[in-house]
Design a protein around this motif. Structure first.
Motif, PDB file in Angstrom:
ATOM      1  N   ARG A 133     -21.760  13.713  54.162  1.00  0.00           N
ATOM      2  CA  ARG A 133     -20.504  14.199  54.186  1.00  0.00           C
ATOM      3  C   ARG A 133     -19.269  12.696  54.085  1.00  0.00           C
ATOM      4  O   ARG A 133     -17.902  12.659  53.871  1.00  0.00           O
ATOM      5  N   ARG A 134     -20.076  11.462  53.590  1.00  0.00           N
ATOM      6  CA  ARG A 134     -19.119  10.553  53.461  1.00  0.00           C
ATOM      7  C   ARG A 134     -18.669   9.086  54.207  1.00  0.00           C
ATOM      8  O   ARG A 134     -17.734   9.424  53.885  1.00  0.00           O
ATOM      9  N   SER A 135     -19.273   9.512  55.460  1.00  0.00           N
ATOM     10  CA  SER A 135     -18.227   9.671  56.472  1.00  0.00           C
ATOM     11  C   SER A 135     -19.356   9.069  57.572  1.00  0.00           C
ATOM     12  O   SER A 135     -20.661   9.703  57.610  1.00  0.00           O
ATOM     13  N   ASN A 136     -18.837   7.718  57.772  1.00  0.00           N
ATOM     14  CA  ASN A 136     -20.235   7.263  58.965  1.00  0.00           C
ATOM     15  C   ASN A 136     -19.753   7.041  60.298  1.00  0.00           C
ATOM     16  O   ASN A 136     -20.462   6.444  61.160  1.00  0.00           O
ATOM     17  N   THR A 137     -18.392   8.008  60.479  1.00  0.00           N
ATOM     18  CA  THR A 137     -18.052   8.787  61.561  1.00  0.00           C
ATOM     19  C   THR A 137     -19.356   9.814  62.316  1.00  0.00           C
ATOM     20  O   THR A 137     -19.052  10.492  62.139  1.00  0.00           O
ATOM     21  N   ILE A 138     -19.692   9.626  63.446  1.00  0.00           N
ATOM     22  CA  ILE A 138     -20.388  10.506  64.518  1.00  0.00           C
ATOM     23  C   ILE A 138     -19.379  11.048  65.858  1.00  0.00           C
ATOM     24  O   ILE A 138     -18.949  10.298  66.622  1.00  0.00           O
ATOM     25  N   THR A 183     -26.740  -2.712  73.016  1.00  0.00           N
ATOM     26  CA  THR A 183     -25.666  -3.065  72.464  1.00  0.00           C
ATOM     27  C   THR A 183     -24.815  -2.741  72.038  1.00  0.00           C
ATOM     28  O   THR A 183     -24.697  -1.515  72.381  1.00  0.00           O
ATOM     29  N   SER A 184     -23.799  -3.330  71.681  1.00  0.00           N
ATOM     30  CA  SER A 184     -22.120  -2.195  71.427  1.00  0.00           C
ATOM     31  C   SER A 184     -22.178  -2.178  69.877  1.00  0.00           C
ATOM     32  O   SER A 184     -21.209  -1.510  69.132  1.00  0.00           O
ATOM     33  N   LEU A 185     -22.960  -2.853  68.948  1.00  0.00           N
ATOM     34  CA  LEU A 185     -22.904  -3.291  67.604  1.00  0.00           C
ATOM     35  C   LEU A 185     -23.389  -1.895  67.441  1.00  0.00           C
ATOM     36  O   LEU A 185     -24.810  -1.043  67.729  1.00  0.00           O
ATOM     37  N   SER A 186     -23.152  -1.412  65.785  1.00  0.00           N
ATOM     38  CA  SER A 186     -23.721  -0.101  65.341  1.00  0.00           C
ATOM     39  C   SER A 186     -23.179  -0.142  64.172  1.00  0.00           C
ATOM     40  O   SER A 186     -22.301  -0.278  63.845  1.00  0.00           O
ATOM     41  N   PRO A 187     -24.525   0.705  63.238  1.00  0.00           N
ATOM     42  CA  PRO A 187     -23.597   0.888  61.617  1.00  0.00           C
ATOM     43  C   PRO A 187     -22.576   2.138  61.862  1.00  0.00           C
ATOM     44  O   PRO A 187     -22.059   2.596  60.457  1.00  0.00           O
ATOM     45  N   LEU A 188     -22.500   2.779  63.257  1.00  0.00           N
ATOM     46  CA  LEU A 188     -22.297   4.251  62.784  1.00  0.00           C
ATOM     47  C   LEU A 188     -20.492   3.757  64.157  1.00  0.00           C
ATOM     48  O   LEU A 188     -20.496   3.177  65.183  1.00  0.00           O
ATOM     49  N   GLN A 189     -19.422   4.263  63.617  1.00  0.00           N
ATOM     50  CA  GLN A 189     -18.088   4.162  64.424  1.00  0.00           C
ATOM     51  C   GLN A 189     -18.495   5.915  65.323  1.00  0.00           C
ATOM     52  O   GLN A 189     -18.460   7.141  64.267  1.00  0.00           O
ATOM     53  N   THR A 190     -18.642   5.758  66.884  1.00  0.00           N
ATOM     54  CA  THR A 190     -19.094   6.641  67.609  1.00  0.00           C
ATOM     55  C   THR A 190     -18.244   7.045  68.475  1.00  0.00           C
ATOM     56  O   THR A 190     -17.030   6.362  68.878  1.00  0.00           O
ATOM     57  N   LEU A 191     -18.320   8.382  68.729  1.00  0.00           N
ATOM     58  CA  LEU A 191     -17.065   8.885  69.591  1.00  0.00           C
ATOM     59  C   LEU A 191     -17.185  10.098  70.282  1.00  0.00           C
ATOM     60  O   LEU A 191     -18.067  10.802  69.922  1.00  0.00           O
ATOM     61  N   ALA A 231     -18.622  12.691  60.267  1.00  0.00           N
ATOM     62  CA  ALA A 231     -20.122  13.960  59.338  1.00  0.00           C
ATOM     63  C   ALA A 231     -20.304  14.848  60.239  1.00  0.00           C
ATOM     64  O   ALA A 231     -21.162  15.923  59.778  1.00  0.00           O
ATOM     65  N   ALA A 232     -20.476  14.286  62.354  1.00  0.00           N
ATOM     66  CA  ALA A 232     -21.240  15.620  62.332  1.00  0.00           C
ATOM     67  C   ALA A 232     -20.820  14.977  63.764  1.00  0.00           C
ATOM     68  O   ALA A 232     -20.614  14.273  64.531  1.00  0.00           O
ATOM     69  N   LEU A 233     -21.535  16.186  64.552  1.00  0.00           N
ATOM     70  CA  LEU A 233     -21.739  16.306  66.454  1.00  0.00           C
ATOM     71  C   LEU A 233     -22.888  16.535  66.705  1.00  0.00           C
ATOM     72  O   LEU A 233     -24.113  17.252  66.603  1.00  0.00           O
TER      73      LEU A 233
END
Length: 428
Positions: free
Chosen positions: A124-129, A155-163, A202-204
């Motif tokens: 999806r070329r997106s790092n939001t999950i 940890t709150s550190l992550s390679p992803l943006q999570t919603l 990108a995905a749920l």
């Protein structure tokens, strides 16, 4: 012997490596639905090594398959053709319901979810999950970053943006008082509103029944309703079946099937029970998603011959003995028995679940306030009575987890229910 082992454990392993019980036990061997500790005490196992000994302890069919494979070759990596891996992949692809499915094997559920995230974000070329509140997906850097359970996210550190989306917990939160239909409608509106404030995810990723979160679940059909919204935006759906797969819920072979009116998920992860104790995880995905990576990759230990032999033998046994049907029948009797017992215990807020995946939420009587001390006391009392259970829950809940091997019989279910009933009464 056990005390010495405990001292050695504490001197060489991390402080955060949790142990059950005030006096931790060493399990030395098992048979069927029972295990024994180093002092010779016998326990009825209602947790199966965290839902992993799915079929039975020391199952002869699996032991024979492992022994025979070990006598030939144990491991070669994925750089060579591997007949057991291909055979198990063929079975899983067919059972998944995903069209033109491809299967990649890993060594754990954590690694399986890592792989699914890699595939989805690349495709999806997106790092939001999108992830569910109260969820748990593993202990790696990326899977911790999408875990919606504060107690398991260090940890709150992550390679992803999570919603985080609402809906994984039916009986708590702002929509708890609504009917099932209105609950689903409110969660869908929450999802639509969230998507209006972010770039396309990108995905749920979602567990059909939240495992570590305390065996909580939305009404059937929630993820089907979510899927309609996701499809409008091209967002993928990853079903985390690490704990719900292989017929454990009784009514369905996969947990997603309770939400499947729009077909199977785009990706599905699995692990735990398929190996019956051997380290197997994996991802199933449509071919265009699985094949989207444009760099080389292998797996050293994923799909190794000895674990694949165990998985094939375990899957054959499960299907041939209709353990999904047994989970539905025996699990239905067990949950009703536990609900009857819990009705007499004010500290039990709810008994929930399906099949042989049952949660007992413990609170301060007459309130929704978690009582972790009481839950621990029940865990200890059950162990004293000869029954092993699990614990779980979000930061504001405390839940006993009941998840025996799927071959549990009616007599064993009744025996375990009686021990658990006495343990619950002991906290009053």
């Amino acid at each position: 012997m056990t005390d010495d082992l405990l001292g050695r454990h504490r001197s060489v392993l991390p402080d955060w490596l949790a142990l059950y019980y005030e006096d931790p036990i060493e399990i030395t061997h098992g048979e069927g639905r029972h295990v024994w500790d180093a002092h010779g005490n016998r326990y009825l196992d209602f947790f199966g090594g965290i839902l992993t000994t799915m079929t039975a302890h020391a199952l002869p069919e699996i032991a024979k398959a492992v022994s025979e494979q070990a006598g030939r070759i144990i491991h070669s990596s994925t750089l060579y053709l591997n007949r057991p891996m291909v055979e198990l992949a063929e079975r899983i692809a067919q059972l998944s319901g995903i069209p033109d499915a491809r299967v990649f094997f890993t060594t754990s559920g954590t690694e399986a979810n890592d792989t699914a995230l890699l595939l989805a974000t690349t495709y999806r070329r997106s790092n939001t999950i999108l992830a569910m509140r109260n969820s748990y997906h593993g202990r790696s850097f990326s899977s911790v970053g999408i875990t919606g359970n504060r107690g398991w996210s260090p940890t709150s550190l992550s390679p992803l943006q999570t919603l985080y989306v609402h809906g994984g917990v039916r009986t708590r939160g702002p929509y708890a008082a609504l009917s099932d239909a209105d609950f689903i409608a409110a969660c869908v509106e929450d999802l639509r509103d969230l998507l209006g404030h972010t770039r396309a995810p990108a995905a749920l990723i979602a567990e059909p029944i939240q495992g570590v979160g305390g065996f909580t679940a939305p009404p059937d059909g929630l993820y089907a309703a979510f899927r309609e919204v996701l499809d409008e935006h091209g967002i993928l759906w990853i079903a985390d079946e690490v704990q719900t797969g292989w017929g454990r819920t009784g009514e369905h072979f996969w947990g997603w099937q309770a939400h499947g009116r729009n077909g199977p998920p785009d990706l599905m992860t699995f692990a735990k029970g398929i190996g019956n104790g051997m380290s197997i995880g994996g991802v199933v995905a449509r071919s265009e998603i699985m094949n989207c990576l444009d760099s080389n990759s292998i797996s050293t230990f994923g799909g190794t011959q000895i674990t694949m032999a165990a998985g094939l033998a375990n899957l054959n046994y499960l299907v041939e003995h209709d353990l999904q049907g047994n989970s539905r029948r025996v699990g239905g009797l067990l949950i009703e028995r536990l609900r009857s017992a819990a009705a007499q215990v004010p500290a039990v807020r709810e008994v929930r679940g399906r099949g042989l995946m049952i949660g007992i939420e413990v609170t301060k009587p007459g309130t929704d306030v978690a009582d972790h001390q009481a839950a621990t006391a029940v865990l200890e009392a059950a162990r004293e009575g000869g029954l092993l259970l699990g614990k779980g829950g979000g930061h504001n809940t405390s839940c006993l987890r009941v998840a025996p091997p799927l071959s549990l019989n009616v007599a064993e279910a009744e025996e375990g229910a009686e021990i658990l009933e006495n343990a619950l009464r002991s906290i009053q």
